[in-house]
Design a protein around this motif. Structure first.
Motif, mmCIF file in Angstrom:
data_model
loop_
_atom_site.group_PDB
_atom_site.id
_atom_site.type_symbol
_atom_site.label_atom_id
_atom_site.label_comp_id
_atom_site.label_asym_id
_atom_site.label_seq_id
_atom_site.Cartn_x
_atom_site.Cartn_y
_atom_site.Cartn_z
ATOM 1 N N UNK A 72 0.495 -1.344 0.119
ATOM 2 C CA UNK A 72 0.034 -0.411 0.008
ATOM 3 C C UNK A 72 0.916 1.377 0.005
ATOM 4 N N UNK A 73 2.093 1.248 0.700
ATOM 5 C CA UNK A 73 2.679 2.068 1.036
ATOM 6 C C UNK A 73 3.783 2.502 -0.793
ATOM 7 N N UNK A 74 3.894 1.429 -0.685
ATOM 8 C CA UNK A 74 4.569 1.180 -2.712
ATOM 9 C C UNK A 74 3.507 1.791 -3.896
ATOM 10 N N UNK A 75 2.781 1.894 -3.533
ATOM 11 C CA UNK A 75 1.468 1.340 -4.805
ATOM 12 C C UNK A 75 -0.116 2.686 -4.639
ATOM 13 N N UNK A 76 -0.060 2.595 -3.675
ATOM 14 C CA UNK A 76 -1.850 3.188 -3.013
ATOM 15 C C UNK A 76 -2.794 2.127 -3.534
ATOM 16 N N UNK A 77 -2.101 1.014 -3.521
ATOM 17 C CA UNK A 77 -3.066 -0.153 -3.540
ATOM 18 C C UNK A 77 -3.649 -1.036 -2.190
ATOM 19 N N UNK A 78 -4.519 -1.010 -1.527
ATOM 20 C CA UNK A 78 -5.409 -1.998 -0.880
ATOM 21 C C UNK A 78 -4.998 -3.653 -1.338
ATOM 22 N N UNK A 79 -5.725 -3.432 0.205
ATOM 23 C CA UNK A 79 -5.192 -5.661 -0.713
ATOM 24 C C UNK A 79 -6.588 -6.037 -1.380
ATOM 25 N N UNK A 80 -7.958 -4.388 -1.065
ATOM 26 C CA UNK A 80 -8.153 -5.388 -2.685
ATOM 27 C C UNK A 80 -7.590 -5.063 -4.254
ATOM 28 N N UNK A 81 -7.034 -4.127 -4.099
ATOM 29 C CA UNK A 81 -6.784 -3.927 -5.298
ATOM 30 C C UNK A 81 -5.369 -4.698 -5.825
ATOM 31 N N UNK A 82 -4.246 -5.087 -4.524
ATOM 32 C CA UNK A 82 -3.619 -6.611 -5.063
ATOM 33 C C UNK A 82 -4.060 -7.716 -5.636
ATOM 34 N N UNK A 83 -4.991 -7.617 -4.695
ATOM 35 C CA UNK A 83 -6.091 -8.795 -5.354
ATOM 36 C C UNK A 83 -6.811 -8.391 -6.268
ATOM 37 N N UNK A 84 -6.664 -7.900 -6.547
ATOM 38 C CA UNK A 84 -7.647 -8.039 -8.122
ATOM 39 C C UNK A 84 -6.603 -7.964 -9.552
ATOM 40 N N UNK A 85 -4.926 -7.034 -8.800
ATOM 41 C CA UNK A 85 -4.064 -7.278 -10.196
ATOM 42 C C UNK A 85 -3.556 -9.107 -10.325
#
Length: 287
Positions: A72-85
């Motif tokens: 999150x600190x490195x990309x602005x992606x929450x766990x939700x966003x990471x899971x989508x990716x």
């Protein structure tokens, strides 16, 4: 008689001067506030960028809470966003790295004045957004009237095609545009209504309702104040998104419940969670 006529002329001149002076003072005040608001920057981390390969080599089930925080600190992606990716395999992991690069880059801000004291702040290019899903909401604080940041918002009606339903400005009807309109702004947040509030089927119903009923509506920036909040004869960006969820699913995503729904109100709703943040401080978000 001449003195009376002269006095009336003097009084008239004084009144006119006072009115003109008040208008000039008000205009100067608006201009000063406008200039101050125009100083917005695209937030970027002050800490170091780190390699993510070691984390991204892991399966989702093996990623720790601490590592999700690092992502999150490195990309602005929450766990939700990471899971989508992750759901897109290798391409998704490559996307995460691209988003990280955009997140740490320094971006030049350009101010687009499109009406007196009204401006939208862009950066020099469209950055990369996370994979969108139908029913997502995108908000930005990029638009301001004088010193007030009213922002902008839109409803994702086709995540695959990056189609977003928006109500933009007076003289234009609500219409479907590209999410890139948000991804080139000084900041944005991709939001989703929590699964506990609306499942995929419910979000599909919201999108279907919006496509059938909320395209081609006249714009009214004060919809909810000058019009009935629960009617849709005219609308503005946040009101349109709120209305779609309220009418199609009975979910009130207005964070403060007032007559006027704003993008910031939606971002603060208890029904909403963040998928991706860009250009905002990831701790403060839009507060």
């Amino acid at each position: 008689m001449k003195r009376k006529k002269l006095s009336k002329k003097i009084i008239f001149a004084i009144v006119c001067a006072a009115v003109i002076g008040s208008i000039l003072i008000a205009a100067c005040g608006l201009q000063i506030a406008f200039v101050v608001a125009d100083k917005i920057e695209c937030w970027r981390p002050s800490y170091a960028q780190v390699e993510l390969d070691e984390i991204l080599a892991k399966d989702l089930a093996d990623i720790t809470e601490e590592e999700y925080q690092t992502l999150y600190e490195q990309t602005g992606l929450t766990e939700i966003g990471i899971r989508r990716a992750y759901g897109r395999g290798t391409a998704g992991k490559t996307l995460i790295k691209t988003i990280q690069r955009n997140y740490f880059e320094e971006h030049a801000v350009k101010n687009d004045l499109f009406a007196p004291f009204v401006c939208t702040d862009y950066i020099e290019k469209a950055v990369t957004g996370i994979y969108l899903e139908d029913g997502d909401i995108i908000v930005t604080s990029s638009t301001h009237i004088s010193g007030v940041r009213i922002g902008h918002s839109g409803l994702v009606v086709n995540g695959t095609m990056k189609n977003v339903l928006q109500a933009n400005a007076y003289g234009a009807e609500s219409r479907i545009e590209s999410a890139d309109d948000f991804f080139k702004r000084v900041n944005f947040m991709v939001l989703k209504v929590k699964d506990s509030s609306a499942d995929a089927e419910t979000k599909k119903a919201v999108v279907d309702y919006a496509m059938e009923n909320l395209v081609g509506l006249p714009y009214e920036g004060l919809a909810g104040l000058l019009t009935n909040k629960n009617k849709i004869n005219k609308t503005q960006c946040a009101h349109l998104v709120w209305y779609a969820y309220k009418q199609a699913a009975g979910i009130d995503i207005d964070g403060d419940g007032g007559l006027l729904v704003t993008p910031k109100d939606i971002a603060s709703s208890k029904h909403i969670e963040v998928v991706q943040v860009f250009g905002f401080d990831p701790v403060k978000l839009w507060k």
